[in-house]
Write a protein that holds these residues in place. Structure first.
Motif, PDB file in Angstrom:
ATOM      1  N   LEU A  39       0.966  -1.308   0.082  1.00  0.00           N
ATOM      2  CA  LEU A  39      -0.080   0.162   0.048  1.00  0.00           C
ATOM      3  C   LEU A  39       0.796   1.257  -0.084  1.00  0.00           C
ATOM      4  O   LEU A  39       0.835   2.234  -0.736  1.00  0.00           O
ATOM      5  CB  LEU A  39      -0.898   0.013   1.135  1.00  0.00           C
ATOM      6  N   LEU A  40       1.699   1.244   0.625  1.00  0.00           N
ATOM      7  CA  LEU A  40       2.677   2.448   0.895  1.00  0.00           C
ATOM      8  C   LEU A  40       3.621   2.610  -0.513  1.00  0.00           C
ATOM      9  O   LEU A  40       3.814   3.641  -1.069  1.00  0.00           O
ATOM     10  CB  LEU A  40       3.828   2.538   2.065  1.00  0.00           C
ATOM     11  N   ARG A  41       3.930   1.433  -1.000  1.00  0.00           N
ATOM     12  CA  ARG A  41       4.881   1.491  -2.105  1.00  0.00           C
ATOM     13  C   ARG A  41       3.709   2.173  -3.388  1.00  0.00           C
ATOM     14  O   ARG A  41       4.142   3.255  -4.342  1.00  0.00           O
ATOM     15  CB  ARG A  41       5.192   0.098  -2.821  1.00  0.00           C
ATOM     16  N   SER A  42       2.504   1.790  -3.347  1.00  0.00           N
ATOM     17  CA  SER A  42       1.423   2.094  -4.379  1.00  0.00           C
ATOM     18  C   SER A  42       1.304   3.692  -4.372  1.00  0.00           C
ATOM     19  O   SER A  42       1.365   4.437  -5.343  1.00  0.00           O
ATOM     20  CB  SER A  42       0.271   1.460  -4.240  1.00  0.00           C
ATOM     21  N   LYS A  43       1.345   4.085  -2.816  1.00  0.00           N
ATOM     22  CA  LYS A  43       1.030   5.444  -2.537  1.00  0.00           C
ATOM     23  C   LYS A  43       2.188   6.428  -3.021  1.00  0.00           C
ATOM     24  O   LYS A  43       1.961   7.524  -3.747  1.00  0.00           O
ATOM     25  CB  LYS A  43       0.814   5.667  -1.089  1.00  0.00           C
ATOM     26  N   ASN A  44       3.314   5.977  -2.988  1.00  0.00           N
ATOM     27  CA  ASN A  44       4.744   6.466  -3.155  1.00  0.00           C
ATOM     28  C   ASN A  44       4.773   6.542  -4.721  1.00  0.00           C
ATOM     29  O   ASN A  44       5.130   7.979  -5.171  1.00  0.00           O
ATOM     30  CB  ASN A  44       5.748   5.833  -2.718  1.00  0.00           C
ATOM     31  N   LYS A  45       4.312   5.597  -5.395  1.00  0.00           N
ATOM     32  CA  LYS A  45       4.509   5.562  -6.877  1.00  0.00           C
ATOM     33  C   LYS A  45       3.423   6.610  -7.339  1.00  0.00           C
ATOM     34  O   LYS A  45       3.815   7.587  -8.390  1.00  0.00           O
ATOM     35  CB  LYS A  45       4.056   4.142  -7.274  1.00  0.00           C
ATOM     36  N   GLU A  46       2.291   6.762  -6.899  1.00  0.00           N
ATOM     37  CA  GLU A  46       1.080   7.706  -7.121  1.00  0.00           C
ATOM     38  C   GLU A  46       1.715   9.178  -6.795  1.00  0.00           C
ATOM     39  O   GLU A  46       1.473  10.099  -7.761  1.00  0.00           O
ATOM     40  CB  GLU A  46      -0.196   7.378  -6.398  1.00  0.00           C
ATOM     41  N   GLN A  47       2.370   9.471  -5.846  1.00  0.00           N
ATOM     42  CA  GLN A  47       2.943  10.607  -5.461  1.00  0.00           C
ATOM     43  C   GLN A  47       3.874  11.266  -6.686  1.00  0.00           C
ATOM     44  O   GLN A  47       3.685  12.613  -6.717  1.00  0.00           O
ATOM     45  CB  GLN A  47       3.576  10.667  -4.260  1.00  0.00           C
ATOM     46  N   GLU A  48       4.349  10.631  -7.397  1.00  0.00           N
ATOM     47  CA  GLU A  48       5.485  10.864  -8.340  1.00  0.00           C
ATOM     48  C   GLU A  48       4.594  11.521  -9.575  1.00  0.00           C
ATOM     49  O   GLU A  48       4.975  12.440 -10.233  1.00  0.00           O
ATOM     50  CB  GLU A  48       6.120   9.968  -9.091  1.00  0.00           C
ATOM     51  N   LYS A  49       3.258  11.457  -9.444  1.00  0.00           N
ATOM     52  CA  LYS A  49       2.211  12.249 -10.616  1.00  0.00           C
ATOM     53  C   LYS A  49       1.626  13.205 -10.121  1.00  0.00           C
ATOM     54  O   LYS A  49       1.131  14.182 -10.703  1.00  0.00           O
ATOM     55  CB  LYS A  49       1.134  11.464 -10.757  1.00  0.00           C
ATOM     56  N   HIS A  50       1.945  13.753  -8.750  1.00  0.00           N
ATOM     57  CA  HIS A  50       1.441  15.036  -8.205  1.00  0.00           C
ATOM     58  C   HIS A  50       2.449  15.839  -7.728  1.00  0.00           C
ATOM     59  O   HIS A  50       3.304  15.407  -7.233  1.00  0.00           O
ATOM     60  CB  HIS A  50       0.340  14.423  -7.126  1.00  0.00           C
ATOM     61  N   LYS A  51       2.143  17.307  -7.815  1.00  0.00           N
ATOM     62  CA  LYS A  51       3.047  18.308  -7.117  1.00  0.00           C
ATOM     63  C   LYS A  51       2.560  18.562  -5.695  1.00  0.00           C
ATOM     64  O   LYS A  51       3.623  18.622  -4.959  1.00  0.00           O
ATOM     65  CB  LYS A  51       2.960  19.429  -8.059  1.00  0.00           C
ATOM     66  N   LYS A  52       1.267  18.442  -5.522  1.00  0.00           N
ATOM     67  CA  LYS A  52       0.859  18.562  -4.086  1.00  0.00           C
ATOM     68  C   LYS A  52       0.994  17.153  -3.403  1.00  0.00           C
ATOM     69  O   LYS A  52       0.877  16.142  -4.113  1.00  0.00           O
ATOM     70  CB  LYS A  52      -0.526  19.021  -4.041  1.00  0.00           C
ATOM     71  N   PRO A  53       1.163  17.040  -2.061  1.00  0.00           N
ATOM     72  CA  PRO A  53       1.390  15.907  -1.383  1.00  0.00           C
ATOM     73  C   PRO A  53      -0.171  15.265  -1.167  1.00  0.00           C
ATOM     74  O   PRO A  53      -1.244  15.943  -1.318  1.00  0.00           O
ATOM     75  CB  PRO A  53       1.884  16.390   0.104  1.00  0.00           C
ATOM     76  N   ILE A  54       0.178  13.916  -1.219  1.00  0.00           N
ATOM     77  CA  ILE A  54      -1.197  13.013  -1.277  1.00  0.00           C
ATOM     78  C   ILE A  54      -1.743  12.983   0.207  1.00  0.00           C
ATOM     79  O   ILE A  54      -0.686  12.859   1.199  1.00  0.00           O
ATOM     80  CB  ILE A  54      -0.694  11.668  -1.625  1.00  0.00           C
ATOM     81  N   VAL A  55      -2.994  13.097   0.486  1.00  0.00           N
ATOM     82  CA  VAL A  55      -3.593  13.214   1.984  1.00  0.00           C
ATOM     83  C   VAL A  55      -4.201  11.844   2.167  1.00  0.00           C
ATOM     84  O   VAL A  55      -4.717  11.753   3.148  1.00  0.00           O
ATOM     85  CB  VAL A  55      -4.156  14.541   2.253  1.00  0.00           C
ATOM     86  N   THR A  56      -4.287  10.991   1.361  1.00  0.00           N
ATOM     87  CA  THR A  56      -5.259   9.615   1.417  1.00  0.00           C
ATOM     88  C   THR A  56      -4.667   8.883   2.710  1.00  0.00           C
ATOM     89  O   THR A  56      -3.278   8.598   2.429  1.00  0.00           O
ATOM     90  CB  THR A  56      -5.028   8.940   0.170  1.00  0.00           C
TER      91      THR A  56
END
Length: 156
Positions: free
Chosen positions: A108-125
């Motif tokens: 789950l954390l790896r998936s979130k980190n991979k998704e974070q690469e697509k966003h300038k703002k931090p993920i809050v999920t």
């Protein structure tokens, strides 16, 4: 069969989206990780129970692996918005992944980190263990099947 609980804004659209995939064996909308036992929809809408509107997924990981579920999840939410998705605003509409198997946390954390690469703002999920879950009222189950013109923030 495995389980995962996803919060992605209004639970009607999340259910209608995920029930379309092979390997999803059962969907159920409900309320999770709040402070009130057996909350009603009206109580959750007051933004005082701490619960999120969620989708409980039971799935066959050999047909629909958790990695694929997460890829679909990230596609239908904006993980950088706090306490809102689409036109819905309030902590009950926050995004989250609530797991029942501690062994899935690294994935789950790896998936979130991979998704974070697509966003300038931090993920809050949120990514947290499932602390509690209560099924929503019957009229919310399969809502968009019963009400095809009903509101949905997800574009199918």
């Amino acid at each position: 069969m495995k389980k995962i609980v996803l919060a992605g804004g209004c639970f009607w659209g999340m259910e209608a989206y995920f029930e379309r995939f092979d390997g999803i064996l059962r969907t159920e909308v409900g309320y999770a990780n709040g402070d009130t036992a057996n909350p009603t929809y009206q109580e959750v809408c007051t933004n005082t129970t701490g619960h999120a509107e969620v989708l409980l997924l039971e799935y066959n990981p050999e047909v629909m692996p958790l990695e694929s579920i997460l890829e679909h999840f990230w596609k239908v939410i904006d993980p950088t918005l706090l306490n809102r998705q689409g036109g819905d605003i309030g902590s009950q509409y926050r995004t989250g992944i609530y797991y029942v198997d501690d062994a899935e946390l690294d994935l789950l954390l790896r998936s979130k980190n991979k998704e974070q690469e697509k966003h300038k703002k931090p993920i809050v999920t949120e990514i947290e263990p499932l602390k509690c879950y209560y099924p929503a009222e019957d009229y919310h189950q399969n809502y968009l099947k019963k009400n095809p013109g009903g509101y949905c923030h997800i574009h199918f």
